[in-house]
Design a protein around this motif. Structure first.
Motif, PDB file in Angstrom:
ATOM      1  N   THR A   1       0.821  -1.213   0.000  1.00 60.97           N
ATOM      2  CA  THR A   1       0.000   0.000   0.000  1.00 60.97           C
ATOM      3  C   THR A   1       0.852   1.259   0.000  1.00 60.97           C
ATOM      4  O   THR A   1       0.370   2.320  -0.377  1.00 60.97           O
ATOM      5  CB  THR A   1      -0.933   0.021   1.217  1.00 60.97           C
ATOM      6  OG1 THR A   1      -0.155  -0.018   2.418  1.00 60.97           O
ATOM      7  CG2 THR A   1      -1.883  -1.158   1.194  1.00 60.97           C
ATOM      8  N   HIS A   2       2.087   1.164   0.415  1.00 52.83           N
ATOM      9  CA  HIS A   2       2.927   2.351   0.495  1.00 52.83           C
ATOM     10  C   HIS A   2       3.351   2.839  -0.888  1.00 52.83           C
ATOM     11  O   HIS A   2       3.375   4.047  -1.136  1.00 52.83           O
ATOM     12  CB  HIS A   2       4.173   2.081   1.347  1.00 52.83           C
ATOM     13  CG  HIS A   2       5.043   3.286   1.533  1.00 52.83           C
ATOM     14  ND1 HIS A   2       4.630   4.371   2.258  1.00 52.83           N
ATOM     15  CD2 HIS A   2       6.272   3.582   1.064  1.00 52.83           C
ATOM     16  CE1 HIS A   2       5.586   5.287   2.224  1.00 52.83           C
ATOM     17  NE2 HIS A   2       6.592   4.828   1.516  1.00 52.83           N
ATOM     18  N   GLY A   3       3.673   1.937  -1.777  1.00 53.73           N
ATOM     19  CA  GLY A   3       4.121   2.325  -3.117  1.00 53.73           C
ATOM     20  C   GLY A   3       3.081   3.142  -3.871  1.00 53.73           C
ATOM     21  O   GLY A   3       3.376   4.241  -4.354  1.00 53.73           O
ATOM     22  N   PRO A   4       1.858   2.648  -3.998  1.00 53.93           N
ATOM     23  CA  PRO A   4       0.838   3.446  -4.686  1.00 53.93           C
ATOM     24  C   PRO A   4       0.534   4.774  -3.988  1.00 53.93           C
ATOM     25  O   PRO A   4       0.312   5.786  -4.655  1.00 53.93           O
ATOM     26  CB  PRO A   4      -0.393   2.539  -4.684  1.00 53.93           C
ATOM     27  CG  PRO A   4       0.146   1.172  -4.553  1.00 53.93           C
ATOM     28  CD  PRO A   4       1.387   1.298  -3.733  1.00 53.93           C
ATOM     29  N   ARG A   5       0.543   4.775  -2.669  1.00 51.89           N
ATOM     30  CA  ARG A   5       0.300   6.028  -1.955  1.00 51.89           C
ATOM     31  C   ARG A   5       1.418   7.025  -2.227  1.00 51.89           C
ATOM     32  O   ARG A   5       1.159   8.215  -2.430  1.00 51.89           O
ATOM     33  CB  ARG A   5       0.186   5.779  -0.456  1.00 51.89           C
ATOM     34  CG  ARG A   5      -1.141   5.163  -0.062  1.00 51.89           C
ATOM     35  CD  ARG A   5      -1.273   5.068   1.430  1.00 51.89           C
ATOM     36  NE  ARG A   5      -0.336   4.053   1.914  1.00 51.89           N
ATOM     37  CZ  ARG A   5       0.170   4.016   3.130  1.00 51.89           C
ATOM     38  NH1 ARG A   5      -0.144   4.932   4.002  1.00 51.89           N
ATOM     39  NH2 ARG A   5       0.990   3.061   3.478  1.00 51.89           N
ATOM     40  N   LEU A   6       2.645   6.556  -2.240  1.00 50.13           N
ATOM     41  CA  LEU A   6       3.770   7.444  -2.499  1.00 50.13           C
ATOM     42  C   LEU A   6       3.717   7.988  -3.922  1.00 50.13           C
ATOM     43  O   LEU A   6       3.949   9.178  -4.157  1.00 50.13           O
ATOM     44  CB  LEU A   6       5.094   6.704  -2.262  1.00 50.13           C
ATOM     45  CG  LEU A   6       6.367   7.523  -2.401  1.00 50.13           C
ATOM     46  CD1 LEU A   6       6.371   8.664  -1.398  1.00 50.13           C
ATOM     47  CD2 LEU A   6       7.581   6.638  -2.201  1.00 50.13           C
ATOM     48  N   ALA A   7       3.380   7.140  -4.876  1.00 53.16           N
ATOM     49  CA  ALA A   7       3.265   7.586  -6.260  1.00 53.16           C
ATOM     50  C   ALA A   7       2.146   8.609  -6.407  1.00 53.16           C
ATOM     51  O   ALA A   7       2.292   9.615  -7.105  1.00 53.16           O
ATOM     52  CB  ALA A   7       3.014   6.393  -7.175  1.00 53.16           C
ATOM     53  N   LEU A   8       1.031   8.378  -5.762  1.00 54.44           N
ATOM     54  CA  LEU A   8      -0.083   9.320  -5.817  1.00 54.44           C
ATOM     55  C   LEU A   8       0.313  10.646  -5.184  1.00 54.44           C
ATOM     56  O   LEU A   8       0.004  11.713  -5.713  1.00 54.44           O
ATOM     57  CB  LEU A   8      -1.299   8.723  -5.113  1.00 54.44           C
ATOM     58  CG  LEU A   8      -2.565   9.566  -5.104  1.00 54.44           C
ATOM     59  CD1 LEU A   8      -3.067   9.750  -6.528  1.00 54.44           C
ATOM     60  CD2 LEU A   8      -3.621   8.906  -4.249  1.00 54.44           C
ATOM     61  N   TRP A   9       1.009  10.581  -4.068  1.00 57.60           N
ATOM     62  CA  TRP A   9       1.416  11.803  -3.388  1.00 57.60           C
ATOM     63  C   TRP A   9       2.381  12.608  -4.253  1.00 57.60           C
ATOM     64  O   TRP A   9       2.289  13.819  -4.334  1.00 57.60           O
ATOM     65  CB  TRP A   9       2.064  11.462  -2.047  1.00 57.60           C
ATOM     66  CG  TRP A   9       2.506  12.664  -1.274  1.00 57.60           C
ATOM     67  CD1 TRP A   9       1.737  13.505  -0.542  1.00 57.60           C
ATOM     68  CD2 TRP A   9       3.836  13.155  -1.173  1.00 57.60           C
ATOM     69  NE1 TRP A   9       2.492  14.487   0.019  1.00 57.60           N
ATOM     70  CE2 TRP A   9       3.792  14.298  -0.356  1.00 57.60           C
ATOM     71  CE3 TRP A   9       5.059  12.750  -1.697  1.00 57.60           C
ATOM     72  CZ2 TRP A   9       4.930  15.028  -0.045  1.00 57.60           C
ATOM     73  CZ3 TRP A   9       6.182  13.472  -1.389  1.00 57.60           C
ATOM     74  CH2 TRP A   9       6.107  14.602  -0.579  1.00 57.60           C
ATOM     75  N   ARG A  10       3.291  11.944  -4.919  1.00 59.82           N
ATOM     76  CA  ARG A  10       4.264  12.641  -5.757  1.00 59.82           C
ATOM     77  C   ARG A  10       3.624  13.253  -6.994  1.00 59.82           C
ATOM     78  O   ARG A  10       4.082  14.262  -7.502  1.00 59.82           O
ATOM     79  CB  ARG A  10       5.382  11.691  -6.169  1.00 59.82           C
ATOM     80  CG  ARG A  10       6.323  11.397  -5.041  1.00 59.82           C
ATOM     81  CD  ARG A  10       7.490  10.586  -5.512  1.00 59.82           C
ATOM     82  NE  ARG A  10       8.433  10.384  -4.419  1.00 59.82           N
ATOM     83  CZ  ARG A  10       9.442   9.558  -4.481  1.00 59.82           C
ATOM     84  NH1 ARG A  10       9.651   8.854  -5.565  1.00 59.82           N
ATOM     85  NH2 ARG A  10      10.260   9.420  -3.458  1.00 59.82           N
ATOM     86  N   ARG A  11       2.574  12.642  -7.497  1.00 59.49           N
ATOM     87  CA  ARG A  11       1.922  13.144  -8.710  1.00 59.49           C
ATOM     88  C   ARG A  11       0.742  14.063  -8.394  1.00 59.49           C
ATOM     89  O   ARG A  11       0.099  14.555  -9.307  1.00 59.49           O
ATOM     90  CB  ARG A  11       1.443  11.979  -9.554  1.00 59.49           C
ATOM     91  CG  ARG A  11       2.598  11.192 -10.110  1.00 59.49           C
ATOM     92  CD  ARG A  11       2.137  10.069 -10.956  1.00 59.49           C
ATOM     93  NE  ARG A  11       3.299   9.297 -11.396  1.00 59.49           N
ATOM     94  CZ  ARG A  11       3.215   8.219 -12.124  1.00 59.49           C
ATOM     95  NH1 ARG A  11       2.054   7.775 -12.511  1.00 59.49           N
ATOM     96  NH2 ARG A  11       4.294   7.580 -12.479  1.00 59.49           N
ATOM     97  N   TRP A  12       0.460  14.242  -7.148  1.00 61.32           N
ATOM     98  CA  TRP A  12      -0.680  15.057  -6.756  1.00 61.32           C
ATOM     99  C   TRP A  12      -0.446  16.501  -7.190  1.00 61.32           C
ATOM    100  O   TRP A  12       0.573  17.100  -6.886  1.00 61.32           O
ATOM    101  CB  TRP A  12      -0.838  14.985  -5.232  1.00 61.32           C
ATOM    102  CG  TRP A  12      -2.075  15.652  -4.744  1.00 61.32           C
ATOM    103  CD1 TRP A  12      -2.164  16.851  -4.146  1.00 61.32           C
ATOM    104  CD2 TRP A  12      -3.400  15.138  -4.789  1.00 61.32           C
ATOM    105  NE1 TRP A  12      -3.446  17.126  -3.823  1.00 61.32           N
ATOM    106  CE2 TRP A  12      -4.241  16.087  -4.211  1.00 61.32           C
ATOM    107  CE3 TRP A  12      -3.954  13.952  -5.292  1.00 61.32           C
ATOM    108  CZ2 TRP A  12      -5.606  15.905  -4.108  1.00 61.32           C
ATOM    109  CZ3 TRP A  12      -5.322  13.771  -5.175  1.00 61.32           C
ATOM    110  CH2 TRP A  12      -6.128  14.737  -4.590  1.00 61.32           C
ATOM    111  N   PRO A  13      -1.392  17.087  -7.949  1.00 64.94           N
ATOM    112  CA  PRO A  13      -1.172  18.438  -8.466  1.00 64.94           C
ATOM    113  C   PRO A  13      -1.326  19.529  -7.409  1.00 64.94           C
ATOM    114  O   PRO A  13      -0.847  20.638  -7.591  1.00 64.94           O
ATOM    115  CB  PRO A  13      -2.246  18.581  -9.544  1.00 64.94           C
ATOM    116  CG  PRO A  13      -3.313  17.647  -9.119  1.00 64.94           C
ATOM    117  CD  PRO A  13      -2.627  16.506  -8.427  1.00 64.94           C
ATOM    118  N   GLY A  14      -1.977  19.205  -6.324  1.00 72.15           N
ATOM    119  CA  GLY A  14      -2.239  20.209  -5.300  1.00 72.15           C
ATOM    120  C   GLY A  14      -1.046  20.453  -4.403  1.00 72.15           C
ATOM    121  O   GLY A  14       0.036  19.884  -4.592  1.00 72.15           O
TER     122      GLY A  14
END
Length: 89
Positions: free
Chosen positions: A56-69
């Motif tokens: 679960t950490h990998g997808p969360r980290l990827a989402l956080w890094r790509r988050w536009p906000g």
């Protein structure tokens, strides 16, 4: 006749003693294997928890890094500052 019976009883006694010894060895081995199995189960439980966290950490980290906000509330507040609307930082 008496000698034959004593020899037979000695053989039976020896066989019984050997069976008792093997039974004791088997009991000790089972106790040891049971302890080993419990320790392995604890390791597997720990590995399962680690793998779930990593999965679960990998997808969360990827989402956080790509988050536009903004990355934090502080960044959000700084980005929303307008003249006269918010005190200057």
């Amino acid at each position: 006749m008496r000698g034959v019976l004593e020899t037979g009883f000695a053989r039976v006694d020896g066989s019984l003693a050997l069976l008792v010894q093997r039974s004791d060895q088997t009991d000790r081995a089972l106790i040891q294997h049971g302890g080993d199995l419990k320790s392995l189960e604890k390791r597997v439980d720990a590995l399962e928890a680690d793998s779930k966290a990593a999965a679960t950490h990998g997808p969360r980290l990827a989402l956080w890094r790509r988050w536009p906000g903004p990355r934090s509330v502080w960044d959000y507040l700084r980005s929303r500052r307008m003249d006269g609307w918010c005190p200057s930082w």
